[in-house]
Design a protein around this motif. Structure first.
Motif, mmCIF file in Angstrom:
data_model
loop_
_atom_site.group_PDB
_atom_site.id
_atom_site.type_symbol
_atom_site.label_atom_id
_atom_site.label_comp_id
_atom_site.label_asym_id
_atom_site.label_seq_id
_atom_site.Cartn_x
_atom_site.Cartn_y
_atom_site.Cartn_z
ATOM 1 N N LYS A 27 0.821 -1.206 0.000
ATOM 2 C CA LYS A 27 0.000 0.000 0.000
ATOM 3 C C LYS A 27 0.860 1.264 0.000
ATOM 4 C CE LYS A 27 -3.590 2.397 2.642
ATOM 5 N NZ LYS A 27 -4.473 2.339 3.839
ATOM 6 N N GLU A 28 1.927 1.268 0.796
ATOM 7 C CA GLU A 28 2.751 2.460 0.947
ATOM 8 C C GLU A 28 3.908 2.532 -0.033
ATOM 9 O OE1 GLU A 28 3.768 3.598 4.960
ATOM 10 O OE2 GLU A 28 2.290 2.192 5.765
ATOM 11 N N GLY A 29 4.212 1.411 -0.679
ATOM 12 C CA GLY A 29 5.361 1.397 -1.570
ATOM 13 C C GLY A 29 6.671 1.544 -0.826
ATOM 14 N N LEU A 30 6.690 1.101 0.428
ATOM 15 C CA LEU A 30 7.881 1.185 1.268
ATOM 16 C C LEU A 30 8.212 -0.183 1.846
ATOM 17 C CD1 LEU A 30 7.165 4.406 3.404
ATOM 18 C CD2 LEU A 30 8.823 4.199 1.525
ATOM 19 N N PHE A 31 9.465 -0.383 2.161
ATOM 20 C CA PHE A 31 9.874 -1.594 2.858
ATOM 21 C C PHE A 31 11.063 -1.261 3.737
ATOM 22 C CE2 PHE A 31 12.379 -1.478 -0.967
ATOM 23 C CZ PHE A 31 13.600 -2.064 -0.644
ATOM 24 N N MET A 49 16.449 5.636 -0.330
ATOM 25 C CA MET A 49 16.173 5.600 1.100
ATOM 26 C C MET A 49 15.436 6.888 1.495
ATOM 27 S SD MET A 49 17.879 2.808 1.630
ATOM 28 C CE MET A 49 18.815 2.009 0.311
ATOM 29 N N GLU A 50 14.358 6.760 2.258
ATOM 30 C CA GLU A 50 13.650 7.935 2.744
ATOM 31 C C GLU A 50 14.145 8.364 4.120
ATOM 32 O OE1 GLU A 50 9.407 7.655 2.629
ATOM 33 O OE2 GLU A 50 9.396 8.152 0.485
ATOM 34 N N ALA A 104 16.688 1.158 7.504
ATOM 35 C CA ALA A 104 16.250 2.173 6.544
ATOM 36 C C ALA A 104 14.839 1.920 6.051
ATOM 37 C CB ALA A 104 17.204 2.211 5.351
ATOM 38 N N PHE A 105 14.101 3.013 5.821
ATOM 39 C CA PHE A 105 12.872 2.987 5.053
ATOM 40 C C PHE A 105 13.271 3.187 3.592
ATOM 41 C CE2 PHE A 105 11.310 4.326 9.182
ATOM 42 C CZ PHE A 105 10.041 3.781 9.275
ATOM 43 N N ALA A 106 12.940 2.235 2.720
ATOM 44 C CA ALA A 106 13.315 2.341 1.307
ATOM 45 C C ALA A 106 12.078 2.278 0.429
ATOM 46 C CB ALA A 106 14.282 1.228 0.931
ATOM 47 N N LYS A 107 12.160 2.914 -0.728
ATOM 48 C CA LYS A 107 11.056 2.906 -1.683
ATOM 49 C C LYS A 107 11.121 1.654 -2.549
ATOM 50 C CE LYS A 107 10.258 7.880 -2.250
ATOM 51 N NZ LYS A 107 10.189 8.978 -3.241
ATOM 52 N N ALA A 108 9.988 0.979 -2.669
ATOM 53 C CA ALA A 108 9.910 -0.157 -3.585
ATOM 54 C C ALA A 108 10.015 0.361 -5.012
ATOM 55 C CB ALA A 108 8.594 -0.905 -3.377
ATOM 56 N N ARG A 109 10.407 -0.525 -5.923
ATOM 57 C CA ARG A 109 10.617 -0.125 -7.305
ATOM 58 C C ARG A 109 9.784 -0.993 -8.228
ATOM 59 N NH1 ARG A 109 16.818 0.443 -8.222
ATOM 60 N NH2 ARG A 109 16.670 -1.705 -8.934
#
Length: 271
Positions: A27-31, A49-50, A104-109
């Motif tokens: 849902k958030e596109g984060l992992f 990385m966010e 780290a909070f990272a953005k999915a791709r």
């Protein structure tokens, strides 16, 4: 720099939610990425990385540090927010012991088939319906060791960004081009690209070491319990098997994949 000393902080709860729930990740596109090596490999793989949560005494051997200290330590050329956490907080949210004080909070791709950039004669590893995150991670580690051109996950039942996948792949999730699709989409893609499909299965099979993999090739492995689908087997140029002399007729899927993939690499080294 923001500092967190309470394990009940909303940021810490967010970490725990993304670790536990595939639905939240999608849902958030984060992992979540945990560990210095894994974050370094993700950065080299151009994942964004966010935020990075850092326990200074563990990562940097000091409780006083700047964001630049963290960027330098992790070889990060981005500018994610750095958040300091106490050792108590870090140990509560860390998914595994022995990591190096960074999460780290990272953005999915995007992981679409059409995102793959392939050579004229690629070597691809396909995993169909792999259920166990540990097996999927081990397959990614095998793929990295052999330096295949891509890994394609068909009909996935395990979330690729599950912390156990990242852990068991030792960060190799970030080193190999990866796509996720249905078996039907995969078969169409391989046909369009003129890539020969070889299905690892017990039924009507040839020895894996008697196949020529020097042309564009994809080797498919299935679940340890049920193997590959009939759809995958029917689409294969050949079914292949590893001959075994013991009492059982199967091996761990990552071991089987390694044997076949490295035979293909051996042949290509002498092309």
């Amino acid at each position: 720099m923001k500092h967190i000393s309470s394990p009940n902080n909303a940021v810490i709860r967010h970490v725990e939610q993304l670790q536990r729930k595939s639905k939240a990740r999608k849902k958030e596109g984060l992992f979540i990425i945990e560990g210095q090596r894994e974050i370094l490999l993700a950065t080299r793989g151009k994942f964004i990385m966010e935020q990075i949560l850092v326990c200074g005494p563990i990562l940097l051997d000091t409780s006083t540090f700047t964001a630049q200290d963290v960027y330098s330590k992790l070889e990060i050329h981005q500018s994610p927010e750095i958040i300091s956490v106490t050792q108590e907080v870090y140990e509560k949210m860390a998914y595994r012991s022995g990591t190096e004080g960074c999460i780290a909070f990272a953005k999915a791709r995007s992981q679409q088939l059409n995102d793959l950039e392939l050579t004229d004669t690629p070597l691809i590893l396909i995993a169909e319906s792999t259920e166990k995150p540990g097996n999927l991670g081990a397959l990614l580690r095998t793929a990295d060791a052999a330096k295949v051109d891509a890994v394609i996950i068909a009909n996935p039942t395990a979330d690729l960004f599950n912390p156990n996948v990242i852990r068991s792949s030792v960060g190799c999730l970030f080193t190999i081009p990866t796509a996720v699709c249905s078996t039907k989409e995969l078969i169409g893609f391989l046909s369009d690209k003129n890539i020969d499909l070889y299905a690892a299965t017990l039924q009507s099979s040839e020895r894996y070491d008697r196949i020529d993999y020097r042309n564009a090739s994809a080797i498919a492995v299935g679940t340890e319990a049920t193997g590959l689908s009939e759809e995958m087997r029917a689409a294969a140029k050949a079914n292949i098997i590893i001959p075994m002399s013991g009492e059982i007729d199967s091996m761990n899927v990552s071991v089987s994949a390694a044997i076949m993939i490295f035979e293909a690499k051996r042949q290509r080294d002498f092309k």
